[in-house]
Design an enzyme around this catalytic site. Structure first.
Site: not given
Length: 260
Positions: A49, A51, A196
């Protein structure tokens, strides 16, 4: 019949990969396009996945269908139904045992970071940005302690649903060309916001706010609250997946980003 697809997409137009009620995810767009080509609903499974605002240069997905179409139809035909920000690069019939997510041995990400006093305009949304000078040597020194198997709780989002915070980091390489840093990260798997959050710590060290050894202190602490804030999604690219050779899917990550 199981079909695998390779995708690239610009994350700025989507709310992330995963299907959402508002229909504005990459998964929603792709399932709609494949369903139109197949003539029936299709469920898409992805390798990982991403974001909102995160891009992909080589996302891998699969779906099952009994509909027979030329393999080119799953590329050009599906692309004709997709929005401009996402494209199928290739399609192939794969072993029914192949699973885009669960067959993965490693996943690869690249972060592109512009280090320049002035924010980017032409590259806005496609690179991360930091205005103060960054030290390549300090960032590289900080990254060395991350290689191997560790508890990455200090770099895990609160909403992460992973069963374990322990991941095996295989690669963390940092290159610099002029004002552009490229950070390539490979691991057995990633926690939510892990790359991140690592970038937030890396930039903090690179600008001189902490010594390179502080990265190891954060790692050992296993406490998200002691680490710097999550860095912007703009420069993050899902760059590929490694699978067992028996599945016949090329495992080299793709770092195409068209920054010219």
């Amino acid at each position: 019949m199981r079909i695998a697809l390779g995708l690239e997409y610009d994350g700025r137009a989507f709310c992330g990969w995963q299907s959402q009620p508002n229909g504005l995810s990459v998964q929603n767009a792709l399932e709609s396009a494949v369903a139109r080509m197949a003539g029936m609903p299709v469920r898409i499974h992805a390798a990982g996945r991403t974001d909102a605002g995160v891009h992909a240069s080589r996302q891998i997905v699969h779906f099952d269908t009994e509909v027979k179409r030329p393999i080119t139809a799953w590329v050009r035909g599906v692309n004709s139904f997709l929005p401009a920000g996402v494209a199928v690069l290739w399609a192939d019939v794969v072993d029914p045992q192949f699973h885009a997510r669960f067959s993965a041995l490693a996943r690869h990400y690249r972060y592109l970071l512009l280090n320049h006093p002035v924010r980017p305009a032409l590259l806005a949304g496609r690179v991360g940005w930091h205005h103060a000078p960054l030290s390549l040597a300090s960032m590289r020194a900080a990254a060395t302690c991350l290689i191997g198997e560790h508890d990455f709780s200090s770099f895990r989002a609160a909403e992460c649903q992973a069963a374990s915070p322990i991941k095996h980091l295989l690669r963390f390489e940092i290159q610099q060309q002029g004002d552009l840093f490229s950070i390539d990260v490979s691991a057995s798997g990633f926690l939510h916001h892990m790359v991140r959050n690592l970038m937030g710590a890396l930039v903090h060290i690179g600008k001189g706010a902490a010594e390179p050894g502080w990265m190891n202190e954060l790692l050992v602490a296993c406490d998200r609250t002691v680490a710097p804030p999550t860095f912007m999604p703009d420069g993050l690219y899902f760059a590929g997946v490694s699978y067992p050779p028996s599945f016949g899917i090329a495992s080299e990550p793709s770092f195409r980003h068209y920054l010219v």
